[in-house]
Design a protein around this motif. Structure first.
Motif, short mmCIF file in Angstrom:
data_model
loop_
_atom_site.label_atom_id
_atom_site.label_comp_id
_atom_site.label_asym_id
_atom_site.label_seq_id
_atom_site.Cartn_x
_atom_site.Cartn_y
_atom_site.Cartn_z
N ASP A 42 -15.31 42.50 -4.81
CA ASP A 42 -14.79 43.64 -5.55
C ASP A 42 -14.11 44.56 -4.54
O ASP A 42 -14.77 45.31 -3.81
N LYS A 43 -12.78 44.51 -4.49
CA LYS A 43 -12.03 45.22 -3.46
C LYS A 43 -12.14 46.73 -3.60
O LYS A 43 -12.10 47.46 -2.60
N LYS A 44 -12.30 47.20 -4.83
CA LYS A 44 -12.36 48.65 -5.05
C LYS A 44 -13.65 49.26 -4.52
O LYS A 44 -13.65 50.34 -3.93
N TYR A 45 -14.77 48.55 -4.72
CA TYR A 45 -16.08 49.09 -4.38
C TYR A 45 -16.75 48.39 -3.21
O TYR A 45 -17.93 48.62 -2.95
N ASN A 46 -16.03 47.53 -2.51
CA ASN A 46 -16.56 46.85 -1.32
C ASN A 46 -17.82 46.02 -1.63
O ASN A 46 -18.75 45.97 -0.83
N LEU A 47 -17.84 45.37 -2.80
CA LEU A 47 -18.99 44.58 -3.23
C LEU A 47 -18.71 43.09 -2.99
O LEU A 47 -17.75 42.53 -3.53
N ARG A 86 -23.72 42.43 -2.45
CA ARG A 86 -23.95 43.23 -1.25
C ARG A 86 -22.89 44.33 -1.15
O ARG A 86 -21.68 44.04 -1.21
N ASN A 87 -23.33 45.55 -0.99
CA ASN A 87 -22.41 46.65 -0.74
C ASN A 87 -22.16 46.71 0.77
O ASN A 87 -23.05 47.04 1.55
N LEU A 88 -20.95 46.35 1.17
CA LEU A 88 -20.65 46.24 2.60
C LEU A 88 -20.72 47.59 3.31
O LEU A 88 -21.01 47.64 4.50
N LYS A 89 -20.48 48.66 2.58
CA LYS A 89 -20.50 49.99 3.18
C LYS A 89 -21.93 50.51 3.38
O LYS A 89 -22.29 51.00 4.45
N THR A 90 -22.74 50.42 2.32
CA THR A 90 -24.08 51.01 2.38
C THR A 90 -25.14 50.02 2.83
O THR A 90 -26.27 50.41 3.11
N LYS A 91 -24.82 48.71 2.85
CA LYS A 91 -25.74 47.62 3.20
C LYS A 91 -26.81 47.38 2.12
O LYS A 91 -27.76 46.63 2.34
N ALA A 92 -26.67 48.02 0.96
CA ALA A 92 -27.60 47.78 -0.15
C ALA A 92 -27.31 46.42 -0.79
O ALA A 92 -26.17 45.93 -0.78
N THR A 93 -28.36 45.79 -1.37
CA THR A 93 -28.24 44.47 -1.98
C THR A 93 -28.88 44.46 -3.36
O THR A 93 -29.97 44.99 -3.55
N GLN A 94 -28.19 43.84 -4.32
CA GLN A 94 -28.73 43.64 -5.67
C GLN A 94 -28.77 42.14 -5.94
O GLN A 94 -27.76 41.45 -5.82
N SER A 98 -14.67 46.17 -10.78
CA SER A 98 -15.12 47.48 -11.24
C SER A 98 -16.63 47.51 -11.48
O SER A 98 -17.10 47.99 -12.52
N LYS A 99 -17.37 46.97 -10.55
CA LYS A 99 -18.83 46.94 -10.57
C LYS A 99 -19.43 46.13 -11.73
O LYS A 99 -20.59 46.32 -12.10
N MET A 100 -18.66 45.20 -12.27
CA MET A 100 -19.18 44.29 -13.29
C MET A 100 -19.02 42.85 -12.78
O MET A 100 -17.91 42.41 -12.45
N LEU A 101 -20.17 42.15 -12.72
CA LEU A 101 -20.19 40.76 -12.26
C LEU A 101 -20.18 39.83 -13.47
O LEU A 101 -20.99 39.99 -14.39
N TYR A 102 -19.25 38.89 -13.51
CA TYR A 102 -19.15 37.91 -14.58
C TYR A 102 -19.39 36.52 -14.00
O TYR A 102 -18.83 36.17 -12.96
N TYR A 103 -20.22 35.73 -14.68
CA TYR A 103 -20.37 34.34 -14.24
C TYR A 103 -20.81 33.45 -15.39
O TYR A 103 -21.41 33.91 -16.36
#
Length: 223
Positions: A143-148, A162-170, A195-200
């Motif tokens: 996710d280029k907008k939110y670095n996910l 993984r949030n590359l900026k904050t190092k948080a993981t979901q 936009s912070k929505m994961l589709y799979y």
């Protein structure tokens, strides 16, 4: 019998010359051996040799470049108009030949290279002088907008966001319908994040089965 002093000088001179010749010969043969080793790797990986010190420029103007570290390894240099950095970890010629740009935004340049069947490694290069380089296995989308950055995981933990900026993981977990294949990639039919929505699309027992069934899922990313 004692030799005259002048003869002792001649003997010592001859010994010194002989020793020097042997030392030079050893150095020469060592240098030839190194050249032969380098030539061997150059024959195996000619594309790596051709690409040394050449910038691979992306659409946004960032770049990466390979610089020689040894006769069988390189280092990655990257940057843009404002920064230039070099990654400390050397990369073997075999992997350097497979290196390419996978994703990018204003904050990161993400490269990948194959490490085996169904396995690859992603190198996340920050486009600033503060953050450290990060490495992940089997990156799937970004996710280029939110670095996910989303990676394939193992067993019932099928994905990690993984949030590359904050190092948080979901983590994303699938307990009801586990994948029967050796890796979760075989059950991930399609995947994207925006936009912070994961589709799979989760397909079991796996997407190559004649009796497969699929379900499309959405996960809201909260990190």
């Amino acid at each position: 019998m004692r030799l005259p002093k002048i003869l002792w000088v001649l003997v010592l001179t001859l010994v010194a010359c002989s020793s020097g010749q042997q030392s030079n010969y050893a150095a020469d043969t060592s240098q030839v051996a190194r050249q032969q080793d380098t030539s061997h790797y150059a024959d195996l990986y000619p594309l790596v040799i051709q690409d040394l010190n050449k910038k691979h420029v992306t659409e946004s103007g960032s770049y990466y470049m390979l610089t020689q570290f040894s006769d069988s390894a390189v280092k990655i240099t990257w940057g843009n108009d404002t920064i230039k950095r070099t990654y400390d970890e050397p990369l073997d010629f075999m992997f350097a030949e497979r290196l390419n740009v996978k994703w990018e935004n204003k904050n990161y340049l993400i490269l990948d290279y194959s490490t085996g069947s169904g396995a690859w490694l992603n190198v996340v290069l920050p486009l600033n002088n503060m953050e450290q380089v990060q490495e992940f296995n089997n990156g799937l989308c970004f996710d280029k907008k939110y670095n996910l950055f989303v990676t394939e995981e193992f067993a019932d933990t099928v994905l990690a966001v993984r949030n590359l900026k904050t190092k948080a993981t979901q983590f994303v977990i699938e307990k009801e319908k586990p994948c029967d294949a050796g890796s979760n990639d075989a059950c991930l039919d399609t995947i994207s994040i925006s936009s912070k929505m994961l589709y799979y699309k989760w397909t079991t027992p796996h997407k190559y089965s004649d009796k497969k069934s699929s379900i499309e899922k959405r996960v809201r990313v909260t990190i």
